[in-house]
Design a protein around this motif. Structure first.
Motif, PDB file in Angstrom:
ATOM      1  N   GLN A 153       6.768   0.667   1.962  1.00 40.49           N
ATOM      2  CA  GLN A 153       5.223   0.506   2.220  1.00 40.49           C
ATOM      3  C   GLN A 153       4.602   1.654   3.058  1.00 40.49           C
ATOM      4  O   GLN A 153       3.319   1.944   2.781  1.00 40.49           O
ATOM      5  CB  GLN A 153       5.197  -0.656   3.362  1.00 40.49           C
ATOM      6  CG  GLN A 153       5.646  -1.999   2.744  1.00 40.49           C
ATOM      7  CD  GLN A 153       5.175  -2.448   1.360  1.00 40.49           C
ATOM      8  OE1 GLN A 153       4.073  -1.831   1.016  1.00 40.49           O
ATOM      9  NE2 GLN A 153       5.422  -3.821   0.998  1.00 40.49           N
ATOM     10  N   ALA A 154       5.547   2.782   3.608  1.00 43.69           N
ATOM     11  CA  ALA A 154       4.969   3.702   4.287  1.00 43.69           C
ATOM     12  C   ALA A 154       4.553   4.869   3.076  1.00 43.69           C
ATOM     13  O   ALA A 154       3.585   5.422   3.202  1.00 43.69           O
ATOM     14  CB  ALA A 154       6.139   4.625   5.050  1.00 43.69           C
ATOM     15  N   THR A 180      -0.846  -5.063   2.909  1.00 46.36           N
ATOM     16  CA  THR A 180      -1.511  -5.181   4.029  1.00 46.36           C
ATOM     17  C   THR A 180      -0.904  -6.441   4.985  1.00 46.36           C
ATOM     18  O   THR A 180      -0.815  -6.322   6.552  1.00 46.36           O
ATOM     19  CB  THR A 180      -3.061  -5.623   3.905  1.00 46.36           C
ATOM     20  OG1 THR A 180      -2.909  -6.861   3.082  1.00 46.36           O
ATOM     21  CG2 THR A 180      -3.847  -4.667   3.143  1.00 46.36           C
ATOM     22  N   MET A 235       1.172   3.677   2.222  1.00 45.55           N
ATOM     23  CA  MET A 235       0.219   3.938   3.188  1.00 45.55           C
ATOM     24  C   MET A 235      -0.148   5.468   2.985  1.00 45.55           C
ATOM     25  O   MET A 235      -1.267   5.851   3.111  1.00 45.55           O
ATOM     26  CB  MET A 235       0.743   3.660   4.582  1.00 45.55           C
ATOM     27  CG  MET A 235       0.883   2.412   4.898  1.00 45.55           C
ATOM     28  SD  MET A 235      -0.918   1.659   5.140  1.00 45.55           S
ATOM     29  CE  MET A 235      -0.451  -0.195   5.737  1.00 45.55           C
ATOM     30  N   LYS A 236       0.827   6.354   2.684  1.00 48.79           N
ATOM     31  CA  LYS A 236       0.573   7.641   2.544  1.00 48.79           C
ATOM     32  C   LYS A 236      -0.216   7.970   1.315  1.00 48.79           C
ATOM     33  O   LYS A 236      -1.282   8.765   1.506  1.00 48.79           O
ATOM     34  CB  LYS A 236       1.959   8.311   2.450  1.00 48.79           C
ATOM     35  CG  LYS A 236       1.767   9.783   2.245  1.00 48.79           C
ATOM     36  CD  LYS A 236       3.043  10.622   2.631  1.00 48.79           C
ATOM     37  CE  LYS A 236       4.128  10.471   1.518  1.00 48.79           C
ATOM     38  NZ  LYS A 236       5.242  11.472   1.608  1.00 48.79           N
ATOM     39  N   LEU A 295      -2.698   6.178   0.331  1.00 48.94           N
ATOM     40  CA  LEU A 295      -3.968   5.552   0.866  1.00 48.94           C
ATOM     41  C   LEU A 295      -4.476   6.584   1.923  1.00 48.94           C
ATOM     42  O   LEU A 295      -5.628   6.553   2.234  1.00 48.94           O
ATOM     43  CB  LEU A 295      -3.964   4.233   1.006  1.00 48.94           C
ATOM     44  CG  LEU A 295      -3.638   3.107   0.003  1.00 48.94           C
ATOM     45  CD1 LEU A 295      -3.565   1.875   0.533  1.00 48.94           C
ATOM     46  CD2 LEU A 295      -4.538   3.326  -1.165  1.00 48.94           C
ATOM     47  N   VAL A 351      10.225  -0.910   4.934  1.00 48.76           N
ATOM     48  CA  VAL A 351       9.333   0.147   5.623  1.00 48.76           C
ATOM     49  C   VAL A 351       9.073   1.496   5.176  1.00 48.76           C
ATOM     50  O   VAL A 351       7.940   1.892   4.833  1.00 48.76           O
ATOM     51  CB  VAL A 351       9.933   0.647   6.872  1.00 48.76           C
ATOM     52  CG1 VAL A 351      11.312   1.341   7.070  1.00 48.76           C
ATOM     53  CG2 VAL A 351       8.981   1.270   7.779  1.00 48.76           C
ATOM     54  N   ASP A 352      10.054   2.034   4.359  1.00 49.53           N
ATOM     55  CA  ASP A 352       9.895   3.240   3.355  1.00 49.53           C
ATOM     56  C   ASP A 352       9.056   3.090   2.291  1.00 49.53           C
ATOM     57  O   ASP A 352       8.194   4.140   2.022  1.00 49.53           O
ATOM     58  CB  ASP A 352      11.267   3.787   2.849  1.00 49.53           C
ATOM     59  CG  ASP A 352      12.187   4.359   4.010  1.00 49.53           C
ATOM     60  OD1 ASP A 352      11.666   4.906   4.981  1.00 49.53           O
ATOM     61  OD2 ASP A 352      13.401   3.810   4.068  1.00 49.53           O
ATOM     62  N   TYR A 359       2.009  -6.748   5.413  1.00 45.42           N
ATOM     63  CA  TYR A 359       3.208  -6.040   5.910  1.00 45.42           C
ATOM     64  C   TYR A 359       2.932  -5.644   7.612  1.00 45.42           C
ATOM     65  O   TYR A 359       3.737  -5.777   8.658  1.00 45.42           O
ATOM     66  CB  TYR A 359       3.846  -5.004   5.463  1.00 45.42           C
ATOM     67  CG  TYR A 359       5.099  -4.165   5.811  1.00 45.42           C
ATOM     68  CD1 TYR A 359       6.236  -4.900   5.779  1.00 45.42           C
ATOM     69  CD2 TYR A 359       4.898  -3.048   6.184  1.00 45.42           C
ATOM     70  CE1 TYR A 359       7.201  -4.273   6.350  1.00 45.42           C
ATOM     71  CE2 TYR A 359       6.093  -2.291   6.908  1.00 45.42           C
ATOM     72  CZ  TYR A 359       7.278  -2.949   7.054  1.00 45.42           C
ATOM     73  OH  TYR A 359       8.297  -2.272   7.408  1.00 45.42           O
ATOM     74  N   LEU A 360       1.735  -5.307   7.698  1.00 46.40           N
ATOM     75  CA  LEU A 360       1.287  -4.855   8.953  1.00 46.40           C
ATOM     76  C   LEU A 360       1.271  -5.922   9.933  1.00 46.40           C
ATOM     77  O   LEU A 360       1.355  -5.627  11.384  1.00 46.40           O
ATOM     78  CB  LEU A 360       0.054  -3.986   8.894  1.00 46.40           C
ATOM     79  CG  LEU A 360      -0.143  -2.630   8.034  1.00 46.40           C
ATOM     80  CD1 LEU A 360      -1.572  -2.263   8.263  1.00 46.40           C
ATOM     81  CD2 LEU A 360       0.849  -1.555   8.569  1.00 46.40           C
TER      82      LEU A 360
END
Lengths: 101, 101
Positions: B8-9, B86, B12-13, B15, B5-6, B88-89
């Motif tokens: 992928q977060a 993607t 995301m950040k 992007l 989660v870290d 992961y979501l």
DNA sequence: GCCTTGATTCGATATTCCTAGAATCATGTT
DNA sequence: AACATGATTCTAGGAATATCGAATCAAGGC
């Protein structure tokens, strides 16, 4: 928020935090009817006020939909909008030839 | 950055900024061999030093792969990692029942 | 009406991010 | 070696985020 890129970037930013990404994943995995804020808090162990801010961030970008149910507030994922977000990254990949993805 | 989660977060950040999302979209749409930094700058009209930071952010999270080619540096998308992000979501959506998504 | 419970808002602080000019580095050319 | 070009690194200040205790709000039960 005129341009698509701004809108989707804002959503990405919303997911760009471990707590918020954790929230979304929890809600996506959970009951399609939604997950109460209190349950999210219990699982993720985030102080209520902090979590509330995160939930607001996710809801205001349209990724989560809040729904009151008595004193509870259930948050459910907007799967259509989530799909738009993930699809956006792949749009016209390699000029549309799809040779690479 | 142990937990998924870290990781992928963080992506995301990365992007979660219009310029960086614009860069990724440009590179995804462009030549699979990569797009030179200068070309990205010409299209997006971002000062070189600012763009360089953004490119570094995207590359250090593994979304873009830099490749030197003479005095140029081509950036290409790591489609496999982008796919992981993607996916992961949507992992275990609705408890895996897929009734909703 | 009062109380409890679930949740949000207020307020204040600490931290991180964004920006871009100037300087520097790296590579290829003459 | 000097130069031109593509790109990064240095630096600094301003802006935006993250955090969470305390206070407040909202709904239902007594």
């Amino acid at each position: 928020m005129a341009r698509q890129v701004d809108k989707q970037a804002e959503r990405m930013k919303a997911l760009g935090h471990p707590s918020r990404l954790g929230v979304l994943r929890l809600v996506v995995r959970g009951d399609p009817a939604g997950t109460p804020a209190g349950e999210i808090q219990a699982v993720l162990k985030i102080p209520a006020s902090t979590l509330s801010h995160h939930l607001d961030t996710l809801a205001s970008t349209g990724l989560l939909i809040p729904e009151k149910e008595g004193t509870f507030i259930r948050y459910r994922a907007d799967f259509a909008e989530l799909r738009k977000l993930t699809d956006y990254l792949w749009e016209d990949c390699c000029g549309g030839g799809k040779s690479c993805c």
